[in-house]
Design an enzyme around this catalytic site. Structure first.
Site, PDB file in Angstrom:
ATOM      1  CG  ASP A  70      -1.774   1.171   1.387  1.00  8.68           C
ATOM      2  OD1 ASP A  70      -2.447   1.534   0.410  1.00  8.68           O
ATOM      3  OD2 ASP A  70      -1.781   1.779   2.476  1.00  8.68           O
ATOM      4  CG  ASP A  81      -1.847   7.669   0.513  1.00  8.04           C
ATOM      5  OD1 ASP A  81      -0.735   8.061   0.148  1.00  8.04           O
ATOM      6  OD2 ASP A  81      -2.897   7.922  -0.104  1.00  8.04           O
ATOM      7  CG  ASP A 133      -2.177   2.071   6.360  1.00  3.63           C
ATOM      8  OD1 ASP A 133      -2.870   2.987   6.830  1.00  3.63           O
ATOM      9  OD2 ASP A 133      -2.120   1.833   5.143  1.00  3.63           O
TER      10      ASP A 133
END
Length: 222
Positions: A10, A12, A173
């Site tokens: 990922d 961001d 995240d």
């Protein structure tokens, strides 16, 4: 031998803290609409489901109710224009990210990037970060018909690179990353420091929970 041939990351909240740039763009959008701007911390809690949802959440907070379709469309265009001026500025990497990515690259393991951020913003960010050549394949949230938490982007990467999902690791995240990976039949490492709507990433039960990006080195046997 490493357990994985491919790592999908990922962006961001995993590699970079993009909230400052997103918050600047949201503030510019709201100001242009004559609405009250929102705090950086508020924006931090809205990130993770793509730009449309980010804009909708910001408008709802400013208006006290959900926006109609016309305002949503107008605001999204304003956001895109503002974010294009902020996206690749003053990038903040989380600790251990750059050195660990170099370790993965040096090992010969293949890397891909799968983000829900609109694709148009991603190449500039990667170029500004010096990561333009790190990833064999890069997907944005609008690259396919579905985005995370759908497994479709992760499976698309596996097909394109001819690697079994069982030999791929997802690193993210938020629960979107964990749900997508589980549905794709691949292992997933969840980072505790990113954007997960105020909830612990451990609640989504990834295979590994990491407080530090550098912990990937032991998972990947680097």
């Amino acid at each position: 031998m490493a357990d994985f041939d491919l790592v999908q990351f990922d962006l961001d909240g995993t590699l970079i803290d993009s909230v400052p740039q997103l918050a600047d763009a949201i503030s510019a959008m709201l100001s242009k609409l004559g609405l009250a701007t929102q705090s950086v911390n508020a924006v931090r809690g809205w990130v993770g489901n793509g730009a449309d949802m980010l804009v909708q959440r910001a408008l709802t907070a400013a208006l006290g109710q959900a926006p109609d379709a016309a305002l949503q469309q107008q605001a999204r265009s304003m956001f895109d224009e503002a974010y294009a001026n902020h996206a690749d500025g003053s990038l903040v990497f989380y600790p251990g990210v750059l050195s660990t990515l170099e370790q993965v690259r040096a090992s010969g393991m293949r890397m891909a990037l799968v983000t829900n951020k609109p694709y148009r913003f991603v190449p500039g960010i990667l170029a500004a970060a010096g990561l333009g050549s790190h990833f064999e394949l890069v997907l944005g949230g609008d690259s396919l018909a579905e985005k995370k938490p759908s497994p479709a982007p992760l499976l698309h990467v596996c097909r394109q690179l001819d690697i079994s999902p069982a030999r791929s690791l997802m690193v993210g995240d938020s629960e979107n990353d964990v749900l997508a990976a589980k549905a794709a039949g691949m292992a997933v490492a969840g980072l505790t420091y990113g954007y997960n709507y105020g909830r612990s990433i451990a609640d989504s039960q990834p295979d590994w929970v990491l407080d530090d990006f550098a912990g990937l080195a032991s998972i990947l046997k680097l």
